[in-house]
Each structure stands twice: as C-alpha cells, then as structure tokens.
Design a protein around this motif. Structure first.
Motif, PDB file in Angstrom:
ATOM      1  N   PHE A   1       1.356  -9.811  -9.261  1.00 38.94           N
ATOM      2  CA  PHE A   1       2.159  -8.614  -8.999  1.00 38.94           C
ATOM      3  C   PHE A   1       1.316  -7.351  -9.087  1.00 38.94           C
ATOM      4  N   MET A   2       0.472  -7.257 -10.114  1.00 35.49           N
ATOM      5  CA  MET A   2      -0.314  -6.044 -10.314  1.00 35.49           C
ATOM      6  C   MET A   2      -1.360  -5.858  -9.211  1.00 35.49           C
ATOM      7  N   GLU A   3      -1.852  -6.970  -8.659  1.00 39.31           N
ATOM      8  CA  GLU A   3      -2.767  -6.857  -7.519  1.00 39.31           C
ATOM      9  C   GLU A   3      -2.043  -6.169  -6.363  1.00 39.31           C
ATOM     10  N   ILE A   4      -0.802  -6.589  -6.109  1.00 42.62           N
ATOM     11  CA  ILE A   4      -0.003  -5.974  -5.048  1.00 42.62           C
ATOM     12  C   ILE A   4       0.303  -4.516  -5.390  1.00 42.62           C
ATOM     13  N   TYR A   5       0.785  -4.300  -6.594  1.00 40.49           N
ATOM     14  CA  TYR A   5       1.229  -2.969  -7.017  1.00 40.49           C
ATOM     15  C   TYR A   5       0.098  -1.940  -6.943  1.00 40.49           C
ATOM     16  N   ASP A   6      -1.025  -2.230  -7.593  1.00 39.46           N
ATOM     17  CA  ASP A   6      -2.117  -1.251  -7.667  1.00 39.46           C
ATOM     18  C   ASP A   6      -2.669  -0.907  -6.288  1.00 39.46           C
ATOM     19  N   SER A   7      -2.881  -1.927  -5.457  1.00 37.33           N
ATOM     20  CA  SER A   7      -3.462  -1.663  -4.134  1.00 37.33           C
ATOM     21  C   SER A   7      -2.458  -0.971  -3.216  1.00 37.33           C
TER      22      SER A   7
ATOM     23  N   SER B   1       8.437   8.189  -6.297  1.00 35.51           N
ATOM     24  CA  SER B   1       8.003   9.316  -7.131  1.00 35.51           C
ATOM     25  C   SER B   1       6.864  10.089  -6.482  1.00 35.51           C
ATOM     26  N   LEU B   2       6.239   9.491  -5.461  1.00 33.73           N
ATOM     27  CA  LEU B   2       5.148  10.160  -4.754  1.00 33.73           C
ATOM     28  C   LEU B   2       5.716  11.189  -3.786  1.00 33.73           C
ATOM     29  N   LYS B   3       5.065  12.310  -3.680  1.00 27.48           N
ATOM     30  CA  LYS B   3       5.488  13.337  -2.735  1.00 27.48           C
ATOM     31  C   LYS B   3       5.334  12.821  -1.309  1.00 27.48           C
ATOM     32  N   ASN B   4       6.339  13.073  -0.472  1.00 28.98           N
ATOM     33  CA  ASN B   4       6.303  12.725   0.949  1.00 28.98           C
ATOM     34  C   ASN B   4       6.400  11.227   1.223  1.00 28.98           C
ATOM     35  N   VAL B   5       6.967  10.432   0.304  1.00 29.33           N
ATOM     36  CA  VAL B   5       7.070   8.985   0.510  1.00 29.33           C
ATOM     37  C   VAL B   5       8.524   8.542   0.351  1.00 29.33           C
ATOM     38  N   ARG B   6       8.990   7.736   1.309  1.00 29.22           N
ATOM     39  CA  ARG B   6      10.325   7.151   1.227  1.00 29.22           C
ATOM     40  C   ARG B   6      10.285   5.701   1.673  1.00 29.22           C
ATOM     41  N   VAL B   7      10.934   4.838   0.897  1.00 30.22           N
ATOM     42  CA  VAL B   7      11.139   3.449   1.291  1.00 30.22           C
ATOM     43  C   VAL B   7      12.485   3.384   2.000  1.00 30.22           C
ATOM     44  N   ILE B   8      12.484   2.988   3.271  1.00 30.07           N
ATOM     45  CA  ILE B   8      13.727   3.015   4.056  1.00 30.07           C
ATOM     46  C   ILE B   8      14.239   1.598   4.318  1.00 30.07           C
ATOM     47  N   ASN B   9      14.163   0.753   3.295  1.00 31.41           N
ATOM     48  CA  ASN B   9      14.697  -0.600   3.419  1.00 31.41           C
ATOM     49  C   ASN B   9      16.160  -0.581   3.839  1.00 31.41           C
ATOM     50  N   ASN B  10      16.435  -1.184   5.003  1.00 26.68           N
ATOM     51  CA  ASN B  10      17.812  -1.374   5.487  1.00 26.68           C
ATOM     52  C   ASN B  10      18.582  -0.060   5.635  1.00 26.68           C
ATOM     53  N   LYS B  11      17.859   0.976   6.064  1.00 28.79           N
ATOM     54  CA  LYS B  11      18.478   2.286   6.243  1.00 28.79           C
ATOM     55  C   LYS B  11      18.099   2.880   7.600  1.00 28.79           C
TER      56      LYS B  11
ATOM     57  N   ASN C   1      10.448   2.452  -7.399  1.00 29.63           N
ATOM     58  CA  ASN C   1      10.599   3.744  -8.074  1.00 29.63           C
ATOM     59  C   ASN C   1       9.315   4.562  -8.028  1.00 29.63           C
ATOM     60  N   ASP C   2       8.183   3.891  -8.205  1.00 23.57           N
ATOM     61  CA  ASP C   2       6.914   4.618  -8.256  1.00 23.57           C
ATOM     62  C   ASP C   2       6.478   5.105  -6.884  1.00 23.57           C
ATOM     63  N   LEU C   3       6.835   4.375  -5.830  1.00 22.79           N
ATOM     64  CA  LEU C   3       6.577   4.883  -4.477  1.00 22.79           C
ATOM     65  C   LEU C   3       7.423   6.127  -4.215  1.00 22.79           C
TER      66      LEU C   3
ATOM     67  N   VAL D   1       5.614  -9.511   0.674  1.00 24.83           N
ATOM     68  CA  VAL D   1       4.846  -9.531  -0.573  1.00 24.83           C
ATOM     69  C   VAL D   1       5.434  -8.587  -1.622  1.00 24.83           C
ATOM     70  N   GLU D   2       6.217  -7.598  -1.188  1.00 28.34           N
ATOM     71  CA  GLU D   2       6.838  -6.709  -2.162  1.00 28.34           C
ATOM     72  C   GLU D   2       8.088  -7.385  -2.725  1.00 28.34           C
ATOM     73  N   GLY D   3       8.411  -7.049  -3.931  1.00 24.80           N
ATOM     74  CA  GLY D   3       9.602  -7.626  -4.539  1.00 24.80           C
ATOM     75  C   GLY D   3      10.016  -6.794  -5.730  1.00 24.80           C
ATOM     76  N   PRO D   4      11.131  -7.163  -6.348  1.00 25.75           N
ATOM     77  CA  PRO D   4      11.619  -6.381  -7.487  1.00 25.75           C
ATOM     78  C   PRO D   4      10.773  -6.539  -8.740  1.00 25.75           C
ATOM     79  N   GLY D   5       9.914  -7.573  -8.764  1.00 24.16           N
ATOM     80  CA  GLY D   5       9.142  -7.804  -9.981  1.00 24.16           C
ATOM     81  C   GLY D   5      10.027  -8.395 -11.065  1.00 24.16           C
TER      82      GLY D   5
END
Length: 253
Positions: A68-74, A112-122, A108-110, A95-99
């Motif tokens: 998970f941390m390999e995915i998260y950090d990169s 929290s970044l300025k100018n970033v939105r996850v638009i899953n199913n939206k 949540n951490d994505l 490869v992404e998941g709730p952990g």
C-alpha cells in the motif's frame, strides 16, 4: 481551454516529467496513480494459486502495508508534481483502494492538495466542459472470462457492474468520459509478459463502457489499464484514447 490527459502514471515520475505541460489549463489522469509492483506480484501469485486449485495466500499486515505504501507514496509524488502546473482531476484505477485501519487515506490526502480532485463516479463541469469520471469496477464479462469458476468474484462483479451502469446513466451529455478500463474489443487485448498465460490474447475491456460510448457519443474517452493496448480508435463520433503508462493527449475546447 487546453486539456492534457495522461495515462496511468504508476508512480513513474520521471516519465510524467516528460509530458509538456506549459500552457495546459487542466490535467486528467486515468487512474493507477502509484507504483504497484508489490501489489501486482501478490495478486498474480494468488491468481496462479487459484488456477492450480490452491487456497488464496494470506499476506501479513506488514506485507500488505508495504504494498500500500509503495502505491501511496509514489501516487502522492506524481500528483503533487502535476498540480504545480494546472488543476488535476483523476479517477481511481485498480491499484488504488480504501486501504485498511492504520493506513493513510489516499483519497483524503489527494483532496488535501491544492488543485486536486478525485472525481470517482461523478460528473463535473470545468469551464464549459462536462467530464464524467468513472472509477475502476470489476466488469461482469471480465470476471467470467478471466476468473471462471470464481462464484464469489462473479457475484461482486455483477453488483459493481450494475452500480457502474447507474452511474453512467446519470452522466448527462458528457463531453469527455474519463475512465480506467478501455471499451471491450478496443485496445484491450492482454499481451503483457507479466500477465498469466491463460489471460494472454483475451480482451479485458468493458462491454458496459462500450455500450455507453455507442449510445452517448462523448467527444473523447480517455482510459488506460491495458497498457499494451496503447493507441487511438474511433467508435462512431467518439475518439477513444488508451493512454497506456504516462502517454498523453492534449485537446482544446
């Protein structure tokens, strides 16, 4: 407005840095943001075990957290870099998941970044461009063809496919569909050396996505997932791009 769509980054920051982003107003990502070499190795080990009638291997908490941390950090490194050029919209790949409990929250951490939105199913509107974001789901056809005999997976796939169908039907006249899987039969043939032998030559795309494209005809579809299928095809009036790993396409509205 200039939009740059980038294929599955998989944590390949140096490849991402080769994408020309000067003057780009919006960046789209097709999912699989982080490097998943550990997670892929673990997943395919169990695919092989199931083929030979063996029970799934249960990995330790430490092994799962390392993957998970390999995915998260990169993933965070890639998105932080891109968000310095323009707003970033992304969907999740496989490869992404709730952990799990005790793991950081990538979602949540994505956000929290300025100018970033996850638009899953939206469906989101940027400027005057309507963009439907569909996260990865287990397609019923894929479950039947790639994991025959796995009744538990097929049940899950039916549920996820029905949910994805409702989500797609809620996307009213999108100009762009941003998704992870390619449509069935288009740039989706499995030929990667790391894939199991009994997967080779099969089409791994989604019939649900194909049917939606035929019906709704968005201007563009950007996807990834089957990296060896990188390329471009037209379905009716829709230009579909499988952007593989870190390939890109810039379009203007």
């Amino acid at each position: 407005m200039k939009i740059c769509a980038i294929g599955d980054p998989h944590g390949e920051l140096e490849k991402v840095k080769q994408v020309p982003l000067s003057g780009v107003d919006l960046i789209l990502l097709t999912g699989d943001l982080g490097s998943a070499s550990l997670a892929r190795k673990m997943a395919f080990e169990n695919v092989d075990r199931m083929k030979h009638g063996l029970p799934k291997k249960r990995f330790s908490h430490a092994e799962e957290k390392a993957a998970f941390m390999e995915i998260y950090d990169s993933a965070m490194d890639v998105v932080k870099y891109l968000s310095g050029f323009a707003p970033v919209l992304t969907v999740y790949g496989n490869v992404e998941g709730p952990g799990k409990k005790g793991f950081p929250s990538l979602y949540n951490d994505l956000h929290s970044l300025k100018n970033v939105r996850v638009i899953n199913n939206k469906l989101t509107v940027y400027g005057n461009v309507r963009i439907g974001g569909l996260k990865y789901f287990i397609d019923t056809g894929w479950a039947r063809d790639f994991r025959p005999g796995d009744a538990k997976l097929l049940k899950k796939a039916k549920k996820e496919t029905e949910k994805a169908k409702k989500i797609l039907n809620s996307f009213y006249e999108p100009d762009i569909l941003l998704c992870h899987q390619p449509p069935l039969g288009f740039m989706d043939k499995v030929t990667a050396k790391f894939a199991p032998k009994h997967w080779q030559g099969k089409h791994a795309g989604s019939k649900l996505i194909l049917d939606y494209i035929k019906k709704e005809q968005p201007d563009y579809v950007f996807c990834g997932h089957i990296h060896e299928g990188e390329g471009s095809k037209k379905i009716g009036n829709t230009q579909v791009y499988n952007l593989g790993i870190c390939s890109y396409k810039i379009v203007e509205y």
